[in-house]
Design an enzyme around this catalytic site. Structure first.
Site, PDB file in Angstrom:
ATOM      1  N   LYS A 188      13.316  -0.092 -24.135  1.00 45.59           N
ATOM      2  CA  LYS A 188      14.007   0.628 -25.177  1.00 45.59           C
ATOM      3  C   LYS A 188      13.071   0.826 -26.487  1.00 45.59           C
ATOM      4  CE  LYS A 188      16.997  -1.899 -27.966  1.00 45.59           C
ATOM      5  NZ  LYS A 188      16.773  -1.365 -29.301  1.00 45.59           N
ATOM      6  N   ASN A 189      12.647  -0.035 -26.912  1.00 42.40           N
ATOM      7  CA  ASN A 189      11.817   0.130 -28.171  1.00 42.40           C
ATOM      8  C   ASN A 189      10.574   1.000 -28.071  1.00 42.40           C
ATOM      9  OD1 ASN A 189      13.858  -1.240 -29.548  1.00 42.40           O
ATOM     10  ND2 ASN A 189      12.785  -3.217 -29.707  1.00 42.40           N
ATOM     11  N   ARG A 246      18.625   1.609 -35.655  1.00 46.09           N
ATOM     12  CA  ARG A 246      17.452   1.205 -36.509  1.00 46.09           C
ATOM     13  C   ARG A 246      16.226   2.444 -36.461  1.00 46.09           C
ATOM     14  NH1 ARG A 246      16.561  -1.130 -40.791  1.00 46.09           N
ATOM     15  NH2 ARG A 246      14.356  -2.075 -40.954  1.00 46.09           N
ATOM     16  N   CYS A 255      20.770  -3.643 -35.578  1.00 45.62           N
ATOM     17  CA  CYS A 255      21.504  -4.961 -35.631  1.00 45.62           C
ATOM     18  C   CYS A 255      21.595  -5.468 -36.960  1.00 45.62           C
ATOM     19  CB  CYS A 255      20.715  -5.824 -34.830  1.00 45.62           C
ATOM     20  SG  CYS A 255      21.171  -5.492 -32.990  1.00 45.62           S
ATOM     21  N   ARG A 295      16.749  -5.657 -43.783  1.00 45.55           N
ATOM     22  CA  ARG A 295      15.774  -5.147 -43.009  1.00 45.55           C
ATOM     23  C   ARG A 295      15.129  -4.019 -44.101  1.00 45.55           C
ATOM     24  NH1 ARG A 295      17.814  -4.605 -36.979  1.00 45.55           N
ATOM     25  NH2 ARG A 295      15.490  -4.581 -36.553  1.00 45.55           N
ATOM     26  N   PRO A 296      14.513  -4.362 -44.748  1.00 47.10           N
ATOM     27  CA  PRO A 296      13.882  -3.235 -45.606  1.00 47.10           C
ATOM     28  C   PRO A 296      13.011  -2.495 -45.141  1.00 47.10           C
ATOM     29  CG  PRO A 296      12.944  -5.523 -46.162  1.00 47.10           C
ATOM     30  CD  PRO A 296      13.919  -5.678 -45.101  1.00 47.10           C
ATOM     31  N   ILE A 297      12.688  -1.186 -45.565  1.00 49.40           N
ATOM     32  CA  ILE A 297      11.609  -0.390 -44.967  1.00 49.40           C
ATOM     33  C   ILE A 297      10.654  -0.011 -46.136  1.00 49.40           C
ATOM     34  CG2 ILE A 297      13.045   0.632 -43.158  1.00 49.40           C
ATOM     35  CD1 ILE A 297      13.482   3.133 -45.157  1.00 49.40           C
ATOM     36  N   ASP A 298      10.450  -0.958 -47.108  1.00 46.36           N
ATOM     37  CA  ASP A 298       9.278  -0.682 -48.204  1.00 46.36           C
ATOM     38  C   ASP A 298       7.791  -0.423 -47.538  1.00 46.36           C
ATOM     39  OD1 ASP A 298       9.826  -3.385 -47.418  1.00 46.36           O
ATOM     40  OD2 ASP A 298       8.299  -3.802 -48.824  1.00 46.36           O
ATOM     41  N   GLN A 299       7.629  -0.946 -46.560  1.00 53.52           N
ATOM     42  CA  GLN A 299       6.259  -0.752 -45.934  1.00 53.52           C
ATOM     43  C   GLN A 299       6.242   0.645 -45.232  1.00 53.52           C
ATOM     44  OE1 GLN A 299       3.941  -3.100 -46.469  1.00 53.52           O
ATOM     45  NE2 GLN A 299       5.616  -3.768 -47.619  1.00 53.52           N
ATOM     46  N   ASP A 312      13.178 -11.086 -30.611  1.00 56.97           N
ATOM     47  CA  ASP A 312      14.409 -10.523 -29.470  1.00 56.97           C
ATOM     48  C   ASP A 312      14.630 -11.542 -28.586  1.00 56.97           C
ATOM     49  OD1 ASP A 312      14.537  -8.531 -31.275  1.00 56.97           O
ATOM     50  OD2 ASP A 312      13.616  -6.981 -29.952  1.00 56.97           O
ATOM     51  N   ILE A 322      10.825 -14.210 -38.306  1.00 57.55           N
ATOM     52  CA  ILE A 322      10.784 -12.895 -38.476  1.00 57.55           C
ATOM     53  C   ILE A 322      12.250 -12.238 -39.245  1.00 57.55           C
ATOM     54  CG2 ILE A 322      10.527 -10.548 -37.467  1.00 57.55           C
ATOM     55  CD1 ILE A 322       8.482 -12.417 -36.832  1.00 57.55           C
ATOM     56  N   ARG A 373      23.783  -1.148 -26.210  1.00 55.83           N
ATOM     57  CA  ARG A 373      22.890  -0.506 -26.893  1.00 55.83           C
ATOM     58  C   ARG A 373      21.418  -0.521 -26.261  1.00 55.83           C
ATOM     59  NH1 ARG A 373      21.903  -2.507 -32.453  1.00 55.83           N
ATOM     60  NH2 ARG A 373      20.229  -1.419 -31.985  1.00 55.83           N
TER      61      ARG A 373
HETATM   62  C1  UD1 Z   1      11.585  -3.565 -34.209  1.00 62.48           C
HETATM   63  C2  UD1 Z   1      12.532  -3.934 -33.023  1.00 62.48           C
HETATM   64  C3  UD1 Z   1      13.311  -5.057 -33.033  1.00 62.48           C
HETATM   65  C4  UD1 Z   1      12.618  -6.498 -33.153  1.00 62.48           C
HETATM   66  C5  UD1 Z   1      11.395  -6.406 -34.123  1.00 62.48           C
HETATM   67  C6  UD1 Z   1      10.593  -7.249 -34.352  1.00 62.48           C
HETATM   68  C7  UD1 Z   1      12.749  -1.534 -32.616  1.00 62.48           C
HETATM   69  C8  UD1 Z   1      13.764  -0.198 -32.799  1.00 62.48           C
HETATM   70  N1  UD1 Z   1      13.467  -2.624 -33.152  1.00 62.48           N
HETATM   71  O1  UD1 Z   1      12.575  -3.653 -35.544  1.00 62.48           O
HETATM   72  O2  UD1 Z   1      13.891  -5.158 -31.742  1.00 62.48           O
HETATM   73  O3  UD1 Z   1      13.315  -7.488 -33.513  1.00 62.48           O
HETATM   74  O4  UD1 Z   1      10.676  -5.109 -34.433  1.00 62.48           O
HETATM   75  O5  UD1 Z   1       9.768  -7.454 -33.137  1.00 62.48           O
HETATM   76  O6  UD1 Z   1      11.673  -1.369 -32.293  1.00 62.48           O
HETATM   77  N2  UD1 Z   1       9.812  -5.733 -42.949  1.00 62.48           N
HETATM   78  C9  UD1 Z   1       9.782  -5.368 -44.425  1.00 62.48           C
HETATM   79  N3  UD1 Z   1       9.458  -4.180 -44.717  1.00 62.48           N
HETATM   80  C10 UD1 Z   1       9.610  -3.188 -43.949  1.00 62.48           C
HETATM   81  C11 UD1 Z   1       9.415  -3.399 -42.474  1.00 62.48           C
HETATM   82  C12 UD1 Z   1       9.740  -4.471 -42.140  1.00 62.48           C
HETATM   83  O7  UD1 Z   1       9.814  -6.445 -45.124  1.00 62.48           O
HETATM   84  O8  UD1 Z   1       9.257  -2.009 -44.473  1.00 62.48           O
HETATM   85  C13 UD1 Z   1      10.119  -7.199 -42.534  1.00 62.48           C
HETATM   86  C14 UD1 Z   1      11.630  -7.197 -41.727  1.00 62.48           C
HETATM   87  O9  UD1 Z   1      12.372  -7.243 -42.666  1.00 62.48           O
HETATM   88  C15 UD1 Z   1      11.330  -8.359 -40.827  1.00 62.48           C
HETATM   89  C16 UD1 Z   1       9.705  -8.210 -40.382  1.00 62.48           C
HETATM   90  O10 UD1 Z   1       9.163  -7.042 -41.450  1.00 62.48           O
HETATM   91  O11 UD1 Z   1      11.385  -9.675 -41.602  1.00 62.48           O
HETATM   92  C17 UD1 Z   1       9.606  -7.558 -39.058  1.00 62.48           C
HETATM   93  O12 UD1 Z   1      10.347  -6.361 -38.992  1.00 62.48           O
HETATM   94  P1  UD1 Z   1       9.908  -5.079 -38.198  1.00 62.48           P
HETATM   95  O13 UD1 Z   1       8.555  -5.422 -37.030  1.00 62.48           O
HETATM   96  O14 UD1 Z   1       9.650  -3.781 -38.921  1.00 62.48           O
HETATM   97  O15 UD1 Z   1      11.293  -4.849 -37.183  1.00 62.48           O
HETATM   98  P2  UD1 Z   1      11.803  -3.477 -36.806  1.00 62.48           P
HETATM   99  O16 UD1 Z   1      10.947  -2.333 -36.706  1.00 62.48           O
HETATM  100  O17 UD1 Z   1      13.099  -3.280 -37.526  1.00 62.48           O
END
Ligand code: UD1
Length: 430
Positions: free
Chosen positions: A22-23, A93, A117, A122-126, A305, A327, A397
């Site tokens: 899926k991912n 997501r 979920c 779950r920030p997206i700052d990066q 996961d 995580i 999902r």
């Molecule tokens: C993806 C997977 C999810 C899995 C996760 C970790 C998809 C659609 N989802 O989620 O199933 O649980 O990887 O393997 O592929 N973070 C930041 N800033 C950012 C991005 C992430 O601080 O900009 C943090 C997150 O809060 C978290 C960690 O980094 O603590 C890992 O997150 P990330 O690998 O980005 O997870 P997702 O891509 O959301």
């Protein structure tokens, strides 16, 4: 409202085919709109998240034609709109991959802020930091993320956290940028590699995916391709743990055993027998599980996961186990539901201390999110009596035909849609 009705006690036995990841599919479907040619993508799991992604790309004008249940033809030629704002896309997501894909191709994108979920902040700052480094402006407007650029230029980007989403998104945004982008501290998950492989078959130049430094040399255009998505590591792992919990004997087929190594290693520590062949893994469990400790980590560590699935297994083990979630900070919400089934688990921050019990007992519970929902189903298959699980839409999902696959292994589980159907199930299963 649909529910799973489960009568526990039957060991799961047999073979089960694992679907596409899926991912990986979510990243690949977004990437496919980056060419005006046609891409034919195979092994797309028929689950809610991928179907939402297909609807989203269709809503902006992409051509989407299903060839069969798992194969889809996609072309981004007629995309007219760079705004994705519909109710369902907010629920997944991976909607943020459309930011990277549209920004990379058209230099502009407006996408609703992502949901997914509810497992903590779950920030997206990066992602945003990376888009900006490539020369884009990024702002939040009316609940949408708006990213725009006159042109995108390759950059050296160091990710502060290992993020699957940011790594894939920045590959998408930079693949047609001028010059070279270097992503440091990149995620190494199999689905990151799969998206990179897909983009490379479209003519991209991405090197190093699967290591923590990825180099992306911008190309002028991408072309069409045919591609088969890798098998789903987490679906496979869930069935492997279902075998362990029910003292069963399950062979997961159509998998890449290398992607399952951290899961297989833990199952062996729990006392299961794990046999690998070229594209299958067999898990045999004959006695009560051993206790162990586990900490979730980015790949190749134990996947977050799979954390709920190993926790429900350790809940039935001999002795005390500790599970540390490194995580996501709020991923133990399902423990309350498991406690209703008789588990003895204390959660302190990001740690669960588990005192194994000899059995779970059926109860009425809810699936709090996708993976925890699946874990509660496998707990129910090992429990005494009937369990009724609400909110199965979360499980749908990410798991295709979950109850049918479990039935084929001998699990007593049905999808019911009314009190009458539930009563019938109770009568039938005694
Ligand atoms: C993806 C997977 C999810 C899995 C996760 C970790 C998809 C659609 N989802 O989620 O199933 O649980 O990887 O393997 O592929 N973070 C930041 N800033 C950012 C991005 C992430 O601080 O900009 C943090 C997150 O809060 C978290 C960690 O980094 O603590 C890992 O997150 P990330 O690998 O980005 O997870 P997702 O891509 O959301």
């Amino acid at each position: 409202m649909e529910q799973y009705a489960v009568k526990g006690g039957n060991p799961l036995v047999g073979e089960v085919e694992i679907g596409g990841a899926k991912n990986a599919a979510l990243g690949i479907l977004a990437a496919a709109i980056m060419t005006d040619d046609t891409c034919v993508i195979d092994n797309i799991p028929d689950v809610r998240d991928t179907n939402v992604m297909l609807q989203a790309i269709e809503s902006i004008g992409a051509h989407v034609a299903k060839k069969d249940r798992h194969t889809c033809e996609i072309s981004g030629r007629n995309i007219v709109d760079h705004t994705i704002d519909n109710d369902y896309i907010k629920k997944i997501r991976a909607s943020y991959y459309l930011l990277g894909a549209l920004l990379g191709k058209y230099k502009k994108a407006r996408v609703s802020l992502p949901g997914g979920c509810n497992i903590g902040l779950r920030p997206i700052d990066q992602h945003i930091k990376g888009f900006k480094a490539l020369g884009a402006t990024v702002r939040i407007e009316h609940g949408m993320i708006v990213a725009e650029a006159d042109s995108l230029r390759g950059a050296h980007i160091y990710l502060d956290v290992v993020s699957v989403g940011a790594t894939i998104n920045l590959m998408l945004a930079s693949v047609m940028a001028e010059g070279t982008t270097i992503l440091e501290n990149a995620a190494k998950e199999p689905h990151v590699v799969d998206v990179a492989n897909f983009l490379n078959t479209m003519g991209a130049s991405i090197k190093g995916a699967g290591t923590d430094v990825i180099r992306i040399k911008g190309v002028q255009r991408l072309h069409g391709t045919n591609y088969t998505i890798i098998p789903d590591q987490i679906e496979a792992g869930t069935f492997m743990f279902a075998a362990a919990l029910t003292k069963g004997d399950v062979t997961v087929k159509n998998v890449i055993p290398k992607h399952l190594e951290s899961i297989s290693a833990k199952l062996e520590e729990l006392g299961c027998q794990v046999e690998e062949s070229d594209d299958a893994v067999r898990v045999v469990a004959t006695r009560q599980l051993n206790h162990t400790h586990v900490k979730t980590l980015p790949y190749p560590g134990f996947p977050t996961d799979m954390q709920p699935q190993i926790t429900v297994a350790l809940g039935l083990s001999k002795g005390t186990s500790i599970v540390t979630e490194s995580i996501f900070e709020n991923r133990f919400k399902y423990v309350d539901e498991l406690t209703r089934m008789g588990a003895s688990i204390k959660v302190e921050g990001n740690t669960a201390i588990i005192d194994g019990v000899s059995k779970y007992t059926g109860a009425s519970i809810s699936a709090p999110d996708l993976r925890a929902g699946a874990a509660l189903v496998i707990a129910a298959l090992a429990a005494d009596g009937v369990t009724v699980i609400d909110d199965v839409r979360f499980i749908q999902r990410g798991y295709e035909d979950f109850h049918l696959k479990l039935q084929s292994l001998g699990g007593i589980i049905e999808l019911v849609d009314s009190e009458k159907e539930l009563q019938k199930f109770r009568l039938k299963t005694g």
